[in-house]
Design a protein around this motif. Sequence first.
Motif, PDB file in Angstrom:
ATOM      1  N   THR A 208       0.853  -1.097   0.039  1.00  0.00           N
ATOM      2  CA  THR A 208      -0.032   0.212  -0.081  1.00  0.00           C
ATOM      3  C   THR A 208       0.994   1.302  -0.001  1.00  0.00           C
ATOM      4  N   ASP A 209       2.122   1.054   0.902  1.00  0.00           N
ATOM      5  CA  ASP A 209       2.893   2.464   0.912  1.00  0.00           C
ATOM      6  C   ASP A 209       3.591   2.442  -0.523  1.00  0.00           C
ATOM      7  N   ILE A 210       4.022   1.532  -1.109  1.00  0.00           N
ATOM      8  CA  ILE A 210       4.783   1.566  -2.576  1.00  0.00           C
ATOM      9  C   ILE A 210       3.878   2.043  -3.420  1.00  0.00           C
ATOM     10  N   ARG A 211       2.381   1.703  -3.498  1.00  0.00           N
ATOM     11  CA  ARG A 211       1.591   2.424  -4.478  1.00  0.00           C
ATOM     12  C   ARG A 211       1.511   3.996  -4.182  1.00  0.00           C
ATOM     13  N   PRO A 219      11.003   7.424  -6.663  1.00  0.00           N
ATOM     14  CA  PRO A 219      11.619   6.241  -7.102  1.00  0.00           C
ATOM     15  C   PRO A 219      12.711   5.719  -5.899  1.00  0.00           C
ATOM     16  N   ILE A 220      13.203   6.465  -5.256  1.00  0.00           N
ATOM     17  CA  ILE A 220      14.315   6.080  -4.313  1.00  0.00           C
ATOM     18  C   ILE A 220      13.331   5.443  -3.180  1.00  0.00           C
ATOM     19  N   GLU A 221      12.605   6.126  -2.674  1.00  0.00           N
ATOM     20  CA  GLU A 221      11.465   5.595  -1.376  1.00  0.00           C
ATOM     21  C   GLU A 221      10.930   4.398  -2.056  1.00  0.00           C
ATOM     22  N   ALA A 222      10.401   4.161  -3.344  1.00  0.00           N
ATOM     23  CA  ALA A 222       9.708   2.908  -3.743  1.00  0.00           C
ATOM     24  C   ALA A 222      10.795   1.900  -3.578  1.00  0.00           C
ATOM     25  N   VAL A 223      12.193   1.961  -4.225  1.00  0.00           N
ATOM     26  CA  VAL A 223      13.055   0.825  -4.174  1.00  0.00           C
ATOM     27  C   VAL A 223      13.153   0.561  -2.978  1.00  0.00           C
ATOM     28  N   ARG A 224      13.496   1.410  -1.771  1.00  0.00           N
ATOM     29  CA  ARG A 224      13.575   1.127  -0.473  1.00  0.00           C
ATOM     30  C   ARG A 224      12.440   0.343   0.076  1.00  0.00           C
ATOM     31  N   LEU A 225      11.161   0.590  -0.154  1.00  0.00           N
ATOM     32  CA  LEU A 225      10.060  -0.026   0.273  1.00  0.00           C
ATOM     33  C   LEU A 225       9.911  -1.510  -0.149  1.00  0.00           C
ATOM     34  N   CYS A 226      10.386  -1.558  -1.691  1.00  0.00           N
ATOM     35  CA  CYS A 226      10.069  -2.889  -2.251  1.00  0.00           C
ATOM     36  C   CYS A 226      11.393  -3.729  -1.423  1.00  0.00           C
ATOM     37  N   ALA A 227      12.362  -3.379  -1.367  1.00  0.00           N
ATOM     38  CA  ALA A 227      13.413  -4.029  -0.713  1.00  0.00           C
ATOM     39  C   ALA A 227      13.169  -4.406   0.741  1.00  0.00           C
ATOM     40  N   ILE A 258       7.410 -12.200  -6.797  1.00  0.00           N
ATOM     41  CA  ILE A 258       7.785 -11.640  -8.260  1.00  0.00           C
ATOM     42  C   ILE A 258       7.515 -10.415  -8.677  1.00  0.00           C
ATOM     43  N   ALA A 259       6.166  -9.893  -8.348  1.00  0.00           N
ATOM     44  CA  ALA A 259       5.743  -8.655  -8.879  1.00  0.00           C
ATOM     45  C   ALA A 259       6.511  -7.393  -8.167  1.00  0.00           C
ATOM     46  N   LEU A 260       6.818  -7.778  -6.787  1.00  0.00           N
ATOM     47  CA  LEU A 260       7.494  -6.708  -6.042  1.00  0.00           C
ATOM     48  C   LEU A 260       8.990  -6.769  -6.721  1.00  0.00           C
ATOM     49  N   MET A 261       9.429  -7.765  -7.036  1.00  0.00           N
ATOM     50  CA  MET A 261      10.894  -7.951  -7.364  1.00  0.00           C
ATOM     51  C   MET A 261      10.539  -6.951  -8.712  1.00  0.00           C
ATOM     52  N   GLN A 262       9.866  -7.141  -9.565  1.00  0.00           N
ATOM     53  CA  GLN A 262       9.624  -6.397 -11.046  1.00  0.00           C
ATOM     54  C   GLN A 262       9.496  -5.303 -10.710  1.00  0.00           C
ATOM     55  N   ARG A 263       8.826  -4.929  -9.708  1.00  0.00           N
ATOM     56  CA  ARG A 263       8.650  -3.262  -9.545  1.00  0.00           C
ATOM     57  C   ARG A 263       9.891  -2.639  -8.803  1.00  0.00           C
ATOM     58  N   LEU A 265      12.743  -3.696  -9.724  1.00  0.00           N
ATOM     59  CA  LEU A 265      13.988  -3.559 -10.824  1.00  0.00           C
ATOM     60  C   LEU A 265      13.524  -2.376 -11.676  1.00  0.00           C
ATOM     61  N   ALA A 266      12.125  -2.213 -11.910  1.00  0.00           N
ATOM     62  CA  ALA A 266      11.760  -0.948 -13.050  1.00  0.00           C
ATOM     63  C   ALA A 266      12.110   0.218 -12.449  1.00  0.00           C
ATOM     64  N   TRP A 267      12.087   0.374 -11.044  1.00  0.00           N
ATOM     65  CA  TRP A 267      12.456   1.622 -10.443  1.00  0.00           C
ATOM     66  C   TRP A 267      14.079   1.792 -10.638  1.00  0.00           C
ATOM     67  N   GLN A 268      14.685   0.759 -10.287  1.00  0.00           N
ATOM     68  CA  GLN A 268      16.039   0.855 -10.536  1.00  0.00           C
ATOM     69  C   GLN A 268      16.692   1.202 -11.687  1.00  0.00           C
ATOM     70  N   LEU A 269      15.963   0.785 -12.634  1.00  0.00           N
ATOM     71  CA  LEU A 269      16.271   0.970 -14.274  1.00  0.00           C
ATOM     72  C   LEU A 269      16.038   2.504 -14.474  1.00  0.00           C
ATOM     73  N   ARG A 270      14.778   3.129 -13.858  1.00  0.00           N
ATOM     74  CA  ARG A 270      14.540   4.377 -14.472  1.00  0.00           C
ATOM     75  C   ARG A 270      15.639   5.346 -13.484  1.00  0.00           C
TER      76      ARG A 270
END
Length: 361
Positions: A208-211, A219-227, A258-263, A265-270
């Motif tokens: 919910t926080d990631i969304r 993006p930085i906070e999104a990567v942190r929350l996903c991790a 898997i969905a979390l990992m893809q999310r 990775l997408a932010w890391q690429l951006r």
Amino acid sequence: MPTTVTTDRPATTMLRHQERQVLSAVGCGLRDDEVAAALAVPEDVVAERLARILVKLGLRDRAAAIVHAFDCGLVVPGRGARARSVRPVPRAVAVRATGPKVRISLLGPLRARRDGHPLDLGHLRQQAVLAVLALSAGRSLSQQELLADVWGMEPPAANVVPVYIYRLRKALHVGDGPDPVIERGLRGYHLVSGAVDVDVARVEELITDIRKVDRGGEPIEAVRLCAQALELFRGEPLAGLPGPFAELERLRLTERRIALMQRKLAWQLRLGQDAEAIAEMFALSVAHPLNEPLATMLMRALHRNGRQADALTVFERARRRLADDLGVPPSRMLRRAHQMILRGDETDLGLMPLAGSTTGR
């Protein structure tokens, strides 16, 4: 010929007072030596009385006696024995939110800890009962629902759910007095609100926080929350637990990971963290070779970094696996990325949508 009694309450009137005491204590899970200590009688007397109980009630063994003690109402789960001579306990009270909590981890082999100490949850079927309760989001489950979720089309010879609930209450016991972690209401059993922390619920909170940060473009906070969410996974969810419910949840939670990992990775690429993201994508694609959104994201990242040959290898590997395992061609999304790379097109390097949506075949 004697028959096994399961739900006939008056059957216990066949027993003498001392035998009812023994059956009540056995139903609470006490060993013969513990029953002897509780009733202040020799241990051989306990064994003799239990043998007479089995004969009178037509029960085949001690396990059947435990089930009968629950079914006939002699023992009430969570309240100990009704016979006052066997360690009477007061009525259960709800755990307050400020009290100690049990932490249950389902994102791997089932684990439970209380105040940092691991708890013995018994054998796998018993653990599976706890897993169903922990994943039911406060909804009460009847004995029939628990039987269907854990045993499916092959129910046990006797209704062992009350026995397992009783043992789990003892294992999860918090504080003094009877254990309040699992309650039984009008509609069935449920975990007491505020008494248990479940790692799956924590993952959902983080999603919910990631969304929110996705929508806010952080993006930085999104990567942190996903991790942070991914760190809660300790292997295959509900590893080794039997039953149709565990099997379905295992698949659902694996897809969640898997969905979390893809999310992430997408932010890391951006963010331009290509080297780290590509290494993770290679490892993930090996584990999930049929995941076309992941293969597409990896191909585009490789192409963007001048590794066209590697990107084409990823496509060919995905194409072969789809044909061999599923008998289908690559999706339109994967074919489009392939054509982009063959053309050397650098104008269509947009990465996968963060939601991980796929296109049609």
